[in-house]
Structure formats: structure tokens, C-alpha cells
Design a protein around this motif. Structure first.
Motif, PDB file in Angstrom:
ATOM      1  N   CYS A   1       3.001  35.292  30.494  1.00 29.18           N
ATOM      2  CA  CYS A   1       2.550  34.659  31.630  1.00 29.18           C
ATOM      3  C   CYS A   1       1.970  33.143  31.232  1.00 29.18           C
ATOM      4  O   CYS A   1       2.775  31.580  30.638  1.00 29.18           O
ATOM      5  CB  CYS A   1       2.424  34.384  32.447  1.00 29.18           C
ATOM      6  SG  CYS A   1       1.810  33.439  33.937  1.00 29.18           S
ATOM      7  N   LEU A   2       1.034  33.077  29.911  1.00 31.02           N
ATOM      8  CA  LEU A   2       0.545  32.257  29.369  1.00 31.02           C
ATOM      9  C   LEU A   2       0.644  31.583  28.700  1.00 31.02           C
ATOM     10  O   LEU A   2       0.503  30.389  27.874  1.00 31.02           O
ATOM     11  CB  LEU A   2      -1.428  32.737  29.484  1.00 31.02           C
ATOM     12  CG  LEU A   2      -2.149  32.323  30.445  1.00 31.02           C
ATOM     13  CD1 LEU A   2      -3.479  33.422  30.197  1.00 31.02           C
ATOM     14  CD2 LEU A   2      -2.237  31.321  31.602  1.00 31.02           C
TER      15      LEU A   2
ATOM     16  N   GLY B   1      -2.853  14.745  31.403  1.00 30.96           N
ATOM     17  CA  GLY B   1      -3.589  15.726  31.142  1.00 30.96           C
ATOM     18  C   GLY B   1      -4.036  17.083  32.057  1.00 30.96           C
ATOM     19  O   GLY B   1      -3.203  17.230  33.103  1.00 30.96           O
ATOM     20  N   CYS B   2      -3.819  18.257  31.142  1.00 29.87           N
ATOM     21  CA  CYS B   2      -3.927  19.308  32.319  1.00 29.87           C
ATOM     22  C   CYS B   2      -5.659  20.733  32.517  1.00 29.87           C
ATOM     23  O   CYS B   2      -6.193  20.545  30.909  1.00 29.87           O
ATOM     24  CB  CYS B   2      -2.836  20.276  32.148  1.00 29.87           C
ATOM     25  SG  CYS B   2      -2.090  21.980  32.746  1.00 29.87           S
ATOM     26  N   GLU B   3      -5.830  21.543  32.874  1.00 31.19           N
ATOM     27  CA  GLU B   3      -6.813  22.101  32.687  1.00 31.19           C
ATOM     28  C   GLU B   3      -5.913  23.477  33.130  1.00 31.19           C
ATOM     29  O   GLU B   3      -4.954  23.657  33.706  1.00 31.19           O
ATOM     30  CB  GLU B   3      -7.955  22.084  33.442  1.00 31.19           C
ATOM     31  CG  GLU B   3      -7.738  22.463  34.911  1.00 31.19           C
ATOM     32  CD  GLU B   3      -9.118  21.727  35.170  1.00 31.19           C
ATOM     33  OE1 GLU B   3     -10.362  21.783  34.554  1.00 31.19           O
ATOM     34  OE2 GLU B   3      -9.135  21.761  36.351  1.00 31.19           O
ATOM     35  N   VAL B   4      -6.470  24.821  32.371  1.00 33.47           N
ATOM     36  CA  VAL B   4      -5.848  26.263  32.857  1.00 33.47           C
ATOM     37  C   VAL B   4      -7.224  27.107  32.893  1.00 33.47           C
ATOM     38  O   VAL B   4      -8.228  27.340  32.150  1.00 33.47           O
ATOM     39  CB  VAL B   4      -4.580  27.182  31.545  1.00 33.47           C
ATOM     40  CG1 VAL B   4      -4.496  28.347  32.259  1.00 33.47           C
ATOM     41  CG2 VAL B   4      -3.745  26.386  31.831  1.00 33.47           C
TER      42      VAL B   4
ATOM     43  N   PRO C   1       0.740  35.848  37.467  1.00 29.17           N
ATOM     44  CA  PRO C   1       0.980  35.660  36.302  1.00 29.17           C
ATOM     45  C   PRO C   1       2.383  36.470  36.001  1.00 29.17           C
ATOM     46  O   PRO C   1       2.269  36.181  35.458  1.00 29.17           O
ATOM     47  CB  PRO C   1      -0.521  36.969  36.447  1.00 29.17           C
ATOM     48  CG  PRO C   1      -0.558  37.403  37.148  1.00 29.17           C
ATOM     49  CD  PRO C   1      -0.558  36.203  38.502  1.00 29.17           C
ATOM     50  N   ASP C   2       2.573  36.955  37.130  1.00 24.09           N
ATOM     51  CA  ASP C   2       4.575  37.420  36.832  1.00 24.09           C
ATOM     52  C   ASP C   2       5.183  36.461  37.488  1.00 24.09           C
ATOM     53  O   ASP C   2       6.766  36.911  36.975  1.00 24.09           O
ATOM     54  CB  ASP C   2       3.964  38.570  37.789  1.00 24.09           C
ATOM     55  CG  ASP C   2       4.091  38.310  39.059  1.00 24.09           C
ATOM     56  OD1 ASP C   2       4.019  37.142  39.881  1.00 24.09           O
ATOM     57  OD2 ASP C   2       4.122  39.320  39.703  1.00 24.09           O
ATOM     58  N   VAL C   3       5.021  35.292  37.262  1.00 21.62           N
ATOM     59  CA  VAL C   3       5.826  34.551  37.438  1.00 21.62           C
ATOM     60  C   VAL C   3       5.973  33.641  35.703  1.00 21.62           C
ATOM     61  O   VAL C   3       4.998  32.887  34.884  1.00 21.62           O
ATOM     62  CB  VAL C   3       5.766  33.515  38.189  1.00 21.62           C
ATOM     63  CG1 VAL C   3       6.965  32.535  38.238  1.00 21.62           C
ATOM     64  CG2 VAL C   3       5.725  33.876  38.945  1.00 21.62           C
ATOM     65  N   LEU C   4       6.839  33.707  34.970  1.00 22.67           N
ATOM     66  CA  LEU C   4       7.532  33.003  33.913  1.00 22.67           C
ATOM     67  C   LEU C   4       8.059  31.267  33.279  1.00 22.67           C
ATOM     68  O   LEU C   4       9.004  31.947  34.205  1.00 22.67           O
ATOM     69  CB  LEU C   4       8.123  34.423  32.903  1.00 22.67           C
ATOM     70  CG  LEU C   4       7.851  35.457  33.000  1.00 22.67           C
ATOM     71  CD1 LEU C   4       8.633  36.489  32.099  1.00 22.67           C
ATOM     72  CD2 LEU C   4       6.034  35.416  32.577  1.00 22.67           C
TER      73      LEU C   4
ATOM     74  N   GLU D   1      -8.191  28.441  25.328  1.00 19.78           N
ATOM     75  CA  GLU D   1      -8.118  26.880  25.126  1.00 19.78           C
ATOM     76  C   GLU D   1      -8.516  27.278  27.194  1.00 19.78           C
ATOM     77  O   GLU D   1      -8.589  26.178  27.966  1.00 19.78           O
ATOM     78  CB  GLU D   1      -7.016  26.165  25.586  1.00 19.78           C
ATOM     79  CG  GLU D   1      -5.716  27.101  25.427  1.00 19.78           C
ATOM     80  CD  GLU D   1      -5.148  27.816  24.917  1.00 19.78           C
ATOM     81  OE1 GLU D   1      -4.534  27.809  24.279  1.00 19.78           O
ATOM     82  OE2 GLU D   1      -6.102  28.855  24.054  1.00 19.78           O
ATOM     83  N   VAL D   2      -8.358  28.425  27.287  1.00 20.47           N
ATOM     84  CA  VAL D   2      -7.865  28.914  29.097  1.00 20.47           C
ATOM     85  C   VAL D   2      -9.399  28.806  29.625  1.00 20.47           C
ATOM     86  O   VAL D   2     -10.392  29.445  28.953  1.00 20.47           O
ATOM     87  CB  VAL D   2      -7.426  29.718  29.737  1.00 20.47           C
ATOM     88  CG1 VAL D   2      -7.554  30.161  31.050  1.00 20.47           C
ATOM     89  CG2 VAL D   2      -6.214  29.387  29.388  1.00 20.47           C
ATOM     90  N   ARG D   3      -9.852  28.070  30.548  1.00 20.60           N
ATOM     91  CA  ARG D   3     -11.233  28.786  31.745  1.00 20.60           C
ATOM     92  C   ARG D   3     -11.328  29.762  32.067  1.00 20.60           C
ATOM     93  O   ARG D   3     -10.228  30.486  33.212  1.00 20.60           O
ATOM     94  CB  ARG D   3     -11.394  27.653  32.408  1.00 20.60           C
ATOM     95  CG  ARG D   3     -13.066  27.642  33.073  1.00 20.60           C
ATOM     96  CD  ARG D   3     -13.213  26.733  33.577  1.00 20.60           C
ATOM     97  NE  ARG D   3     -14.737  26.503  34.044  1.00 20.60           N
ATOM     98  CZ  ARG D   3     -15.439  25.909  35.015  1.00 20.60           C
ATOM     99  NH1 ARG D   3     -14.635  24.988  35.037  1.00 20.60           N
ATOM    100  NH2 ARG D   3     -16.562  25.782  35.553  1.00 20.60           N
TER     101      ARG D   3
END
Length: 219
Positions: A22-23, A34-37, A91-94, A58-60
Motif C-alpha cells: 500500500c505505502l 504538497g503531501c504528508e503521509v 492499508p489493504d487498498v492498493l 518519509e512516513v510519519r
């Protein structure tokens, strides 16, 4: 604080089997703003937080010592976020289409009265039929920040967010042709599945594109 860009909120609960894929697809997305995860982990014991920290610096990552359920974890993520738009993603959606998120955000840009836009991820095969809650299968929805404030946030029970948004005067739509797959009927590991029926600096984890290939730009 003036909200800008997009915050992607992912809730995990022993989701190690899915969240890596997913990630990976999220970081390859062409979001165009701009994006934050932010990943909120609900006390996983399968190594999910360690996997995320090692593979996606890079993920918070916000690790909880107890399971707050999906709605509770989304509320924690919302409080920590600063995007004008919020993508709530299981998390199970791709996101098999790298332009999927940009398409949903663009729909909100074009329609100021639209409070949320949801995708309908298809099940990956006949053996894993994705649930359809409140008209959105799985969890893949972009919400406007002011619309979330209008319904009192993302926590709480009762009617689902879709009904609450409509009661607050916001329109709700969906993009059924978004290319995404839902691996199973659950929406965040093995925890609360009723999302629609009922700190360090945000930038501190980001790395440059030369350190990790990604299409995302930080807020």
C-alpha cells in the motif's frame, strides 16, 4: 495555521501483510500538490511499525500503546495532520493508478460544495469480496478539512460519516472508475471495521528523492 496540500491517513492493526505494498504505491503516486503521509498504528504486535519505520522513513508514524479502533485512530491522525484535504486509506487498498489521488482531489477543487469524494476499489479476486459501507467499498476517500470540522471530527459512533456530511449540508460523491484494488473485506487489519457505518515536526521524516524514489512533495 492555514491548511494546505493533502494529508494521507492510514490506520494499521497488524497490517504487515498489506501495508508495505500500500505505502509503496502511495509513494509512487503523482499527487501534484504538497503531501504528508501519516500512519496511525493501533498497537500492532506483528511488526507493522518496525516494517514502516525501516522501509518508509518519509512516513510519519504514530504508534499507539492500545487499540483505539479505526475511528479513534483516524481522529488521532486528523489532529496531527495539516492538509486541506484528507485521504483516508485502508492499508489493504492498493492505488494501482498513480493518478487516482490527484483525480479525487481535483474533483474537490472543482466543486467547493463537495465535502468528500470516495473511490470504489474492486476486490482483487472472487475470494476476497470488499465490503461496501455507506456506498464506499473499503476505505479510499478524500475529505475536505472544513467538512470534517463541520461534522465534529472523525471519531464518534452513530450514523456514518457520509450521512453526517450530508446532514451538515455537504455533497458527497464517488468516482467508481478509480483504478484501485481491495485485498479483503477488512479495512484496517483485524480491528474495528465500521468506519463508514458508525510530536516531532511533520517534515522530520521526509527524505530527498535521491535517497528514496518518490513522487510525493512534502507540505
Amino acid at each position: 495555521m492555514i491548511a494546505t496540500g493533502l494529508s494521507i491517513l492510514i490506520v494499521t492493526d497488524n497490517a504487515g501483510d498489506d501495508v508495505g505494498t500500500c505505502l509503496s504505491l502511495v509513494t509512487e503516486s503523482r499527487i501534484g500538490r504538497g503531501c504528508e503521509v501519516i500512519v496511525i498504528d493501533n498497537a500492532s504486535i506483528d511488526g507493522t511499525p518496525e516494517l514502516i519505520a525501516a522501509r518508509f522513513p518519509e512516513v510519519r508514524l504514530i504508534v499507539q500503546s492500545e487499540n483505539h479502533g479505526v475511528s479513534g485512530a483516524h481522529a488521532i491522525g486528523f489532529a496531527a495532520s495539516r492538509g486541506a484535504y484528507l485521504l483516508l486509506l485502508s492499508p489493504d487498498v492498493l492505488l494501482t493508478d498513480p493518478d487516482a489521488v490527484a483525480a479525487m482531489a481535483a474533483r474537490l477543487d472543482a466543486h467547493p460544495d463537495l465535502g468528500a469524494i470516495g473511490a470504489r476499489p474492486a476486490p482483487s479476486d472472487d475470494s476476497h469480496q470488499a465490503g461496501d459501507a455507506g456506498g464506499w467499498r473499503g476505505v479510499c476517500v478524500v475529505m475536505r478539512r472544513e467538512a470534517v470540522f463541520a461534522i465534529g471530527g472523525l471519531d464518534g459512533e452513530g450514523i456514518g460519516w457520509r450521512g453526517r456530511l450530508e446532514d451538515a449540508g455537504w455533497r458527497v460523491g464517488d468516482l467508481p472508475d478509480i483504478a484501485a484494488r481491495c485485498l479483503r473485506s477488512g479495512s484496517a487489519g483485524n480491528g474495528d471495521q465500521s468506519v463508514f457505518s458508525t510530536s516531532p515536526s511533520i517534515h522530520s521524516g521526509w527524505v530527498s528523492p535521491t535517497e528514496r524514489p518518490t513522487s510525493l512533495s512534502p507540505l
